[in-house]
Write a protein that holds these residues in place. Structure first.
Motif, PDB file in Angstrom:
ATOM      1  N   ALA A 119       0.839  -1.353  -0.020  1.00  0.00           N
ATOM      2  CA  ALA A 119       0.071   0.070  -0.007  1.00  0.00           C
ATOM      3  C   ALA A 119       0.872   1.258  -0.098  1.00  0.00           C
ATOM      4  CB  ALA A 119      -1.094  -0.037   1.352  1.00  0.00           C
ATOM      5  N   THR A 181      -7.074  -2.080   3.315  1.00  0.00           N
ATOM      6  CA  THR A 181      -7.447  -2.484   1.767  1.00  0.00           C
ATOM      7  C   THR A 181      -8.162  -1.374   1.328  1.00  0.00           C
ATOM      8  OG1 THR A 181      -9.145  -3.831   2.947  1.00  0.00           O
ATOM      9  CG2 THR A 181      -7.139  -4.770   2.233  1.00  0.00           C
ATOM     10  N   LEU A 184      -6.543   0.987  -1.052  1.00  0.00           N
ATOM     11  CA  LEU A 184      -5.839   0.401  -2.285  1.00  0.00           C
ATOM     12  C   LEU A 184      -6.664   0.648  -3.305  1.00  0.00           C
ATOM     13  CD1 LEU A 184      -4.724  -3.070  -0.585  1.00  0.00           C
ATOM     14  CD2 LEU A 184      -3.341  -0.995  -0.726  1.00  0.00           C
TER      15      LEU A 184
END
Length: 348
Positions: A119, A181, A184
């Protein structure tokens, strides 16, 4: 005199049984190996497998076998063996039959560090060596956290607290992972999701070259400590009375368990339940003596992941099911069975 004769007879029978089990596992491995070479989006006929392995096939067959399937098969076996031995060590050290690097959050710790790297620091995936280092950092951090929280004062590790702490840490890491996440982009998320599903994504020769010495050397060192692992499950006071430095040996054993788990997660992603299943199956086959249990556990683990990968590549063609999901389908019910059996035993 008669008692000594009985002990020698029992040991001889155990050794003979272990030889038969290992030989049977090798035969089964050969069967699954040939199926693995054949299986995939492009099917390789059985009569072409031997010529291709002897480099006497066509260019297409050679590329298919040596560049695509052989690395994947080797990685499957190495990942399975490493995770299995890691789980076996954890069960012996913690005296908890449900200990497993996936259940205790060690795999999740490795995944979190890799996610942070993907990331924030890398557009592309890191090198095989870089992945191993990142996985080690995450695995060691998770293991150290669990060790600190599960210690029961001067009494050492509490197996119940260790299991509960590991499960809680696993959920906590997964929650943090979910939050990260969200930041992302689709490509980064797909890379990480594929990795965490246990998709054996590091199936190239550079990963084989990196993982092979790490797993092999670690397992050999652990085998040299088999007698110590036999003593640790007897309890801290008993082990200390036999001259074993309990905390030192526990620390060394856990370190190699984490090294094995971190290395295997780097190449195979988050594959859970391998250590749990392999150790229990092997203990039923050859007993609890670690000089026999460890090599059989490594073979069973390698075979389990290879079978799961072969199933995942063959049942849903042209798509593939991640190896980790196939293993979880097998392992999750068994884990629930162990939980229920343990609860029943403690309640009686």
């Amino acid at each position: 005199m008669q008692e000594k004769k009985y002990v020698f007879s029992a040991e001889a029978k155990a050794k003979k049984r272990a030889v038969v089990v290992i030989f049977s596992l090798f035969l089964l491995f050969l069967v699954v190996f040939f199926l693995g070479v054949q299986t995939g989006t492009i099917h390789l006929p059985f009569q072409r497998v031997i010529p291709a392995l002897l480099n006497q096939g066509t260019v297409k067959e050679s590329f298919l076998v040596f560049q695509l399937r052989m690395p994947r098969i080797i990685i499957s076996v190495l990942v399975g063996a490493g995770l299995a031995v890691s789980g076996c060590i954890l069960q012996s050290v913690t005296r908890n039959p449900m200990a497993d690097p996936g259940i205790l959050g060690i795999n999740a710790g490795a995944g979190l560090v890799v996610l942070v790297y993907i990331a924030g620091f890398a557009k592309n995936s890191p090198s095989p060596a870089g992945m191993s280092i990142l996985s080690w950092v995450g695995s060691i951090g998770a293991a150290f956290t669990i060790y600190l929280l599960a210690r029961n004062g001067n009494k050492g590790l509490s197996s119940t607290r260790l299991l509960l702490t590991g499960i809680a840490l696993n959920f906590g890491i997964q929650a943090i992972t979910t939050i990260i996440t969200l930041s992302l982009n689709p490509q980064e998320y797909q890379t990480y999701a594929y990795w965490m599903a246990g998709s054996l994504w590091g199936v190239t020769w550079p990963y084989v070259v990196t993982l092979l010495p790490l797993v092999t050397v670690s397992i050999i060192i652990v085998l040299s400590q088999a007698s110590t692992l036999d003593v640790l499950p007897l309890g801290d006071s008993m082990a200390a009375s036999l001259g074993v430095s309990v905390r030192k040996r526990q620390g060394i054993a856990i370190l190699f368990s984490v090294i094995l788990a971190g290395s295997c997660v780097a190449a195979g992603g988050n594959i859970g339940f391998v250590g749990l299943l392999s150790t229990h199956i092997s203990r039923r086959l050859v007993g609890a003596v670690h000089k026999r249990l460890l090599p059989v556990t490594a073979l069973v683990g390698g075979l389990l992941v290879l079978i799961a990968d072969t199933i995942g590549r063959s049942m849903f063609l042209p798509s593939e099911m991640p190896t980790g999901i196939v293993v979880s389908v097998i392992g999750a019910p068994y884990f629930l069975y162990l939980l229920l059996r343990t609860a029943k035993r403690e309640g009686s």
